[in-house]
Design a protein around this motif. Sequence first.
Motif, mmCIF file in Angstrom:
data_model
loop_
_atom_site.group_PDB
_atom_site.id
_atom_site.type_symbol
_atom_site.label_atom_id
_atom_site.label_comp_id
_atom_site.label_asym_id
_atom_site.label_seq_id
_atom_site.Cartn_x
_atom_site.Cartn_y
_atom_site.Cartn_z
ATOM 1 N N GLY A 241 0.820 -1.213 0.000
ATOM 2 C CA GLY A 241 0.000 0.000 0.000
ATOM 3 C C GLY A 241 0.848 1.254 0.000
ATOM 4 O O GLY A 241 0.605 2.190 -0.781
ATOM 5 N N GLN A 242 1.846 1.305 0.863
ATOM 6 C CA GLN A 242 2.711 2.485 0.935
ATOM 7 C C GLN A 242 3.424 2.723 -0.396
ATOM 8 O O GLN A 242 3.464 3.850 -0.898
ATOM 9 C CB GLN A 242 3.747 2.321 2.052
ATOM 10 C CG GLN A 242 4.681 3.518 2.175
ATOM 11 C CD GLN A 242 5.941 3.224 2.983
ATOM 12 O OE1 GLN A 242 5.942 2.367 3.873
ATOM 13 N NE2 GLN A 242 7.017 3.929 2.676
ATOM 14 N N ILE A 243 3.987 1.663 -0.968
ATOM 15 C CA ILE A 243 4.759 1.821 -2.205
ATOM 16 C C ILE A 243 3.845 2.110 -3.393
ATOM 17 O O ILE A 243 4.182 2.915 -4.275
ATOM 18 C CB ILE A 243 5.632 0.585 -2.470
ATOM 19 C CG1 ILE A 243 6.579 0.350 -1.284
ATOM 20 C CG2 ILE A 243 6.428 0.747 -3.753
ATOM 21 C CD1 ILE A 243 7.435 1.535 -0.908
ATOM 22 N N ALA A 244 2.669 1.471 -3.431
ATOM 23 C CA ALA A 244 1.725 1.732 -4.527
ATOM 24 C C ALA A 244 1.322 3.208 -4.541
ATOM 25 O O ALA A 244 1.254 3.837 -5.603
ATOM 26 C CB ALA A 244 0.485 0.846 -4.376
ATOM 27 N N GLU A 245 1.066 3.760 -3.366
ATOM 28 C CA GLU A 245 0.702 5.176 -3.297
ATOM 29 C C GLU A 245 1.881 6.060 -3.682
ATOM 30 O O GLU A 245 1.712 7.067 -4.377
ATOM 31 C CB GLU A 245 0.231 5.533 -1.890
ATOM 32 C CG GLU A 245 -0.250 6.981 -1.785
ATOM 33 C CD GLU A 245 -0.714 7.349 -0.390
ATOM 34 O OE1 GLU A 245 -1.643 8.156 -0.266
ATOM 35 O OE2 GLU A 245 -0.132 6.831 0.597
ATOM 36 N N LEU A 246 3.095 5.678 -3.265
ATOM 37 C CA LEU A 246 4.276 6.476 -3.599
ATOM 38 C C LEU A 246 4.476 6.552 -5.110
ATOM 39 O O LEU A 246 4.841 7.602 -5.652
ATOM 40 C CB LEU A 246 5.515 5.884 -2.924
ATOM 41 C CG LEU A 246 6.796 6.714 -2.999
ATOM 42 C CD1 LEU A 246 6.619 8.064 -2.308
ATOM 43 C CD2 LEU A 246 7.966 5.949 -2.384
ATOM 44 N N ILE A 247 4.219 5.449 -5.800
ATOM 45 C CA ILE A 247 4.310 5.443 -7.268
ATOM 46 C C ILE A 247 3.311 6.442 -7.859
ATOM 47 O O ILE A 247 3.631 7.209 -8.773
ATOM 48 C CB ILE A 247 4.074 4.030 -7.819
ATOM 49 C CG1 ILE A 247 5.245 3.112 -7.413
ATOM 50 C CG2 ILE A 247 3.904 4.045 -9.335
ATOM 51 C CD1 ILE A 247 4.979 1.637 -7.654
#
Length: 437
Positions: A241-247
């Motif tokens: 979730g954190q990385i998907a949003e960062l992308i």
Amino acid sequence: MREYATQMEAAKQGIITPEMKTVAEKEFTDPEIIRERVALGQIAIPANINHKSLCAEGIGKGLRTKINVNLGISGDANNYEAEMDKVRMALRFGAEAIMDLSNYGKTNTFRQQLIELSPAMIGTVPMYDAIGYLEKDLLDITAQDFLKVVRAHAEEGVDFMTIHAGINRRAVEAFKRDKRKMNIVSRGGSLLFAWMEMTGQENPFYEYYDAVLDILREYDVTISLGDALRPGCLDDSTDAGQIAELIELGALAQRAWDRDVQVMIEGPGHMAMDEIAANMRLEKRLCHEAPFYVLGPLVTDIFPGYDHITSAIGGAIAAANGADFLCYVTPAEHLRLPDAADVKEGIIASRIAAHAADIAKGVPHARDLDNQMAEARHRVDWEAMFQIAVDPDKARSYFESTPPSDRHTCSMCGKMCAVRTTNLILEGKKVEFCTER
């Protein structure tokens, strides 16, 4: 009327603005370097055209690490005068930014007073204010209603706004698929998630992102792209979730720059120490070197009442590895609305983290005061030490609470003070303790 709409538009046109000159002077650097990095999005200068009392600061590559102080009322604690005392505290101890996170009733009177008074940057989270401002329940708020609140804050003079545009359907899918211990801990993120789930619609700040940018561009408001899916405990850090949003935030940053809107990216809240450096590098890579604004990170979850310390540890590591802007955390974090004493403790802890990181990064003149303190300690010059100290009142009160018989020492070592002993020997004098027999 000025020739440019935003700091970024001016920078792209080769114009050095008054704000860029101010930042360059504060940072001991060439205004042209500031202009170049603003044009690239590597530095942001949040400076709303309606914030007349502002003394501009830069956030980003090669600059001092800045700190932000959160304050504002809630339904359970709504004393505006107490919040104004916190504002004065924040300004006294050198906070470069203040975020008004008020989420109860009509907040614009306090915010307008804050903008009129403060030379520090002012930030808000329009999502927090939407329910009180619109006097509607969450399910009744429309996408256009949210944009009305953004415009209202921009017109008032807010310099940067946290907009949770990255929690779109794709990011929510990743969050749901990768089960978390703490789920969503971002207040704005949780409200948007609830609105999306209840209405079945896309995040309005994502769906109408261009309209948001149009408003921000009109008043030269910097967008601080919020991390709705930031980890709220160690076990949730660096997950899907954190990385998907960062992308998503990286793509949104580029879209904002294409419209000459300045950008900051908001980062993780809780994270083990060994993950912090990699997360800072990941943000810089995925978000094209945009300034990174982090909450903490808090490096352990079991010290409520001391989270200003857990945050300062993480903040120092984060800033030494590329974070540009630290959001303070107080001892009241996770427990209650902070009082003035909590605010002071949070500011000092964040300033320690930011300053330590600036020394590690070799920021120009970061060591100057430390060198002056060393010289004052070498001379055992207490008055000079107190003047150099960030909190001179506390330093003086500690010294005076148990005064030494000899002002050239302190009550810890007395005449066995190492500095005194060495100074005497180097001056060709004797070291004597038993002068009376």
